[in-house]
Write a protein that holds these residues in place. Structure first.
Motif, mmCIF file in Angstrom:
data_model
loop_
_atom_site.group_PDB
_atom_site.id
_atom_site.type_symbol
_atom_site.label_atom_id
_atom_site.label_comp_id
_atom_site.label_asym_id
_atom_site.label_seq_id
_atom_site.Cartn_x
_atom_site.Cartn_y
_atom_site.Cartn_z
ATOM 1 N N GLU A 98 19.653 -12.842 -0.783
ATOM 2 C CA GLU A 98 18.889 -12.740 -2.021
ATOM 3 C C GLU A 98 17.408 -13.002 -1.781
ATOM 4 O O GLU A 98 16.555 -12.294 -2.324
ATOM 5 N N THR A 99 17.094 -14.011 -0.977
ATOM 6 C CA THR A 99 15.692 -14.317 -0.699
ATOM 7 C C THR A 99 15.024 -13.153 0.035
ATOM 8 O O THR A 99 13.904 -12.753 -0.292
ATOM 9 N N ARG A 100 15.717 -12.586 1.009
ATOM 10 C CA ARG A 100 15.167 -11.460 1.767
ATOM 11 C C ARG A 100 14.985 -10.245 0.865
ATOM 12 O O ARG A 100 13.956 -9.549 0.940
ATOM 13 N N LEU A 101 15.952 -9.988 -0.007
ATOM 14 C CA LEU A 101 15.846 -8.854 -0.916
ATOM 15 C C LEU A 101 14.660 -9.033 -1.856
ATOM 16 O O LEU A 101 13.932 -8.073 -2.140
ATOM 17 N N GLY A 102 14.428 -10.255 -2.314
ATOM 18 C CA GLY A 102 13.281 -10.519 -3.177
ATOM 19 C C GLY A 102 11.963 -10.270 -2.458
ATOM 20 O O GLY A 102 11.036 -9.684 -3.032
ATOM 21 N N ARG A 103 11.877 -10.681 -1.215
ATOM 22 C CA ARG A 103 10.655 -10.469 -0.434
ATOM 23 C C ARG A 103 10.417 -8.985 -0.179
ATOM 24 O O ARG A 103 9.272 -8.503 -0.271
ATOM 25 N N LEU A 104 11.479 -8.261 0.134
ATOM 26 C CA LEU A 104 11.329 -6.823 0.378
ATOM 27 C C LEU A 104 10.904 -6.100 -0.901
ATOM 28 O O LEU A 104 10.057 -5.200 -0.862
ATOM 29 N N THR A 105 11.485 -6.492 -2.017
ATOM 30 C CA THR A 105 11.107 -5.879 -3.290
ATOM 31 C C THR A 105 9.641 -6.155 -3.605
ATOM 32 O O THR A 105 8.904 -5.254 -4.048
ATOM 33 N N ALA A 106 9.216 -7.394 -3.362
ATOM 34 C CA ALA A 106 7.810 -7.741 -3.583
ATOM 35 C C ALA A 106 6.899 -6.937 -2.667
ATOM 36 O O ALA A 106 5.813 -6.498 -3.073
ATOM 37 N N LEU A 107 7.340 -6.702 -1.433
ATOM 38 C CA LEU A 107 6.529 -5.934 -0.486
ATOM 39 C C LEU A 107 6.406 -4.480 -0.938
ATOM 40 O O LEU A 107 5.331 -3.869 -0.794
ATOM 41 N N VAL A 108 7.471 -3.915 -1.490
ATOM 42 C CA VAL A 108 7.381 -2.571 -2.058
ATOM 43 C C VAL A 108 6.342 -2.549 -3.173
ATOM 44 O O VAL A 108 5.504 -1.637 -3.257
ATOM 45 N N GLY A 109 6.384 -3.563 -4.045
ATOM 46 C CA GLY A 109 5.412 -3.640 -5.134
ATOM 47 C C GLY A 109 3.988 -3.769 -4.635
ATOM 48 O O GLY A 109 3.072 -3.142 -5.176
ATOM 49 N N VAL A 110 3.788 -4.564 -3.585
ATOM 50 C CA VAL A 110 2.444 -4.717 -3.022
ATOM 51 C C VAL A 110 1.948 -3.392 -2.456
ATOM 52 O O VAL A 110 0.788 -3.001 -2.651
ATOM 53 N N GLY A 111 2.814 -2.676 -1.733
ATOM 54 C CA GLY A 111 2.430 -1.371 -1.201
ATOM 55 C C GLY A 111 2.086 -0.392 -2.311
ATOM 56 O O GLY A 111 1.106 0.356 -2.220
ATOM 57 N N TYR A 112 2.877 -0.420 -3.368
ATOM 58 C CA TYR A 112 2.643 0.461 -4.515
ATOM 59 C C TYR A 112 1.281 0.193 -5.144
ATOM 60 O O TYR A 112 0.485 1.120 -5.348
ATOM 61 N N PHE A 113 0.970 -1.069 -5.420
ATOM 62 C CA PHE A 113 -0.292 -1.390 -6.082
ATOM 63 C C PHE A 113 -1.482 -1.335 -5.125
ATOM 64 O O PHE A 113 -2.621 -1.228 -5.575
ATOM 65 N N PHE A 114 -1.221 -1.368 -3.810
ATOM 66 C CA PHE A 114 -2.297 -1.149 -2.848
ATOM 67 C C PHE A 114 -2.885 0.247 -3.040
ATOM 68 O O PHE A 114 -4.104 0.444 -2.939
ATOM 69 N N VAL A 115 -2.020 1.223 -3.322
ATOM 70 C CA VAL A 115 -2.501 2.585 -3.575
ATOM 71 C C VAL A 115 -3.379 2.603 -4.816
ATOM 72 O O VAL A 115 -4.444 3.244 -4.836
ATOM 73 N N TRP A 116 -2.977 1.887 -5.863
ATOM 74 C CA TRP A 116 -3.781 1.843 -7.086
ATOM 75 C C TRP A 116 -5.098 1.106 -6.857
ATOM 76 O O TRP A 116 -6.109 1.425 -7.479
ATOM 77 N N ILE A 117 -5.104 0.118 -5.961
ATOM 78 C CA ILE A 117 -6.369 -0.541 -5.604
ATOM 79 C C ILE A 117 -7.306 0.471 -4.956
ATOM 80 O O ILE A 117 -8.513 0.503 -5.244
ATOM 81 N N ALA A 118 -6.756 1.310 -4.072
ATOM 82 C CA ALA A 118 -7.583 2.340 -3.431
ATOM 83 C C ALA A 118 -8.161 3.297 -4.468
ATOM 84 O O ALA A 118 -9.333 3.685 -4.390
ATOM 85 N N PHE A 119 -7.358 3.671 -5.464
ATOM 86 C CA PHE A 119 -7.869 4.530 -6.532
ATOM 87 C C PHE A 119 -8.989 3.827 -7.298
ATOM 88 O O PHE A 119 -9.994 4.444 -7.667
ATOM 89 N N GLY A 120 -8.819 2.530 -7.545
ATOM 90 C CA GLY A 120 -9.858 1.769 -8.236
ATOM 91 C C GLY A 120 -11.136 1.689 -7.422
ATOM 92 O O GLY A 120 -12.241 1.774 -7.975
ATOM 93 N N MET A 121 -11.002 1.537 -6.111
ATOM 94 C CA MET A 121 -12.178 1.489 -5.235
ATOM 95 C C MET A 121 -12.927 2.810 -5.257
ATOM 96 O O MET A 121 -14.153 2.844 -5.087
ATOM 97 N N ALA A 122 -12.202 3.917 -5.457
ATOM 98 C CA ALA A 122 -12.863 5.218 -5.569
ATOM 99 C C ALA A 122 -13.470 5.411 -6.955
ATOM 100 O O ALA A 122 -14.531 6.023 -7.098
ATOM 101 N N ALA A 123 -12.803 4.880 -7.985
ATOM 102 C CA ALA A 123 -13.262 5.081 -9.364
ATOM 103 C C ALA A 123 -14.544 4.315 -9.657
ATOM 104 O O ALA A 123 -15.416 4.812 -10.394
ATOM 105 N N PHE A 124 -14.707 3.111 -9.081
ATOM 106 C CA PHE A 124 -15.857 2.282 -9.435
ATOM 107 C C PHE A 124 -17.191 2.916 -9.042
ATOM 108 O O PHE A 124 -18.073 3.060 -9.900
ATOM 109 N N PRO A 125 -17.404 3.306 -7.784
ATOM 110 C CA PRO A 125 -18.706 3.913 -7.454
ATOM 111 C C PRO A 125 -18.947 5.215 -8.204
ATOM 112 O O PRO A 125 -20.090 5.529 -8.556
ATOM 113 N N LEU A 126 -17.881 5.976 -8.468
ATOM 114 C CA LEU A 126 -18.040 7.204 -9.235
ATOM 115 C C LEU A 126 -18.486 6.891 -10.663
ATOM 116 O O LEU A 126 -19.407 7.524 -11.196
ATOM 117 N N GLY A 127 -17.851 5.887 -11.271
ATOM 118 C CA GLY A 127 -18.226 5.492 -12.623
ATOM 119 C C GLY A 127 -19.639 4.950 -12.693
ATOM 120 O O GLY A 127 -20.392 5.256 -13.633
#
Length: 263
Positions: A98-127
């Motif tokens: 259970e602990t390992r599954l929780g960590r892996l799930t959290a890592l998937v979430g971090v990878g997912y939102f890392f992409v959105w951070i990259a989009f935000g980094m592109a949006a700010f200078p453009l804005g």
């Protein structure tokens, strides 16, 4: 069975807490930005302070502040549609600690939102660049309300494309039925990145319309969040996406008509 049920309840409980916290912080942040006021612009619209430096703030500090706000906002907006994908990931990984599954799930979430951070980094200078040009050129600033309507119309039209349907299907079906995934960190991270990219492409039109209307507009944020969530969770997702597209096109045409003084 009891252990599995407890793990599922813990996952849903933590997800609900994260969503509630991110939504609350987003509301407070938007309220504080609104309290600072907005800059009136030629054409009868106001510019969000999100694209400007606060007094005494450096540009790196402004960028960091924007990214912090962006991350919290994206968690609040995207988590309702991400939870089913994380749920399917947990099922695909299968039985593990259970602990390992929780960590892996959290890592998937971090990878997912890392992409959105990259989009935000592109949006700010453009804005920031667009805001600077609009403040320098009043004629361009006057055209912004119509341009916003055009962006919204294009966003609605994208809902009808095969490109949209492909990425929506990837978000709704990942991982495929009967597919198993190895329970290791590298796979979890890459899986999160892929989910983030598919989701970012799928939401590109709606996100662009949200940014055009106003990055700190809570009403636009709520509408876009609802649209993204419904098209992901509804049984006929592609049909729902097209219906949303029709509504968005209508809203864009209304914005154009109002900007042109016709409504």
């Amino acid at each position: 069975m009891a252990s599995e049920r407890a793990s599922q309840q813990a996952f849903l409980g933590i997800s609900a807490l994260v969503f509630a916290a991110s939504a609350a912080v987003t509301i407070v942040w938007c309220a504080s930005m609104s309290a600072m006021g907005q800059m009136p612009m030629p054409g009868g619209w106001t510019m969000s302070m999100a694209w400007m430096r606060m007094p005494g703030q450096t540009w790196p500090g402004a960028a960091a502040s924007f990214l912090g706000m962006w991350v919290v906002m994206m968690v609040a907006m995207m988590l309702p549609s991400l939870i089913p994908m994380l749920w399917r990931y947990r099922q695909a990984v299968g039985r593990t600690g259970e602990t390992r599954l929780g960590r892996l799930t959290a890592l998937v979430g971090v990878g997912y939102f890392f992409v959105w951070i990259a989009f935000g980094m592109a949006a700010f200078p453009l804005g920031v660049a667009l805001a600077a040009v609009e403040m320098e050129l009043p004629a361009l600033a006057r055209a912004v309300p119509i341009a916003v309507g055009v962006v919204v119309v294009i966003a609605g039209a994208l809902q009808f494309t095969a490109w949209k349907a492909h990425h929506l299907a990837c978000c709704r079906e990942a991982p495929g039925r009967g597919r198993t995934l190895p329970a290791d960190g590298g796979t979890a991270w890459l899986y999160g990145l892929r989910l983030g990219l598919h989701c970012g492409y799928c939401c590109a039109g709606l996100t662009a319309s949200f940014l055009a209307i106003g990055v700190m507009d809570l009403r636009a944020m709520a509408v876009v969040t609802a649209a993204i969530t419904v098209e992901r969770l509804a049984s006929a997702g592609e049909r729902v996406a097209r219906a949303i597209g029709g509504i968005v096109i209508g809203a864009g045409l209304l914005l154009i008509a109002r900007a042109a003084g016709l409504g």
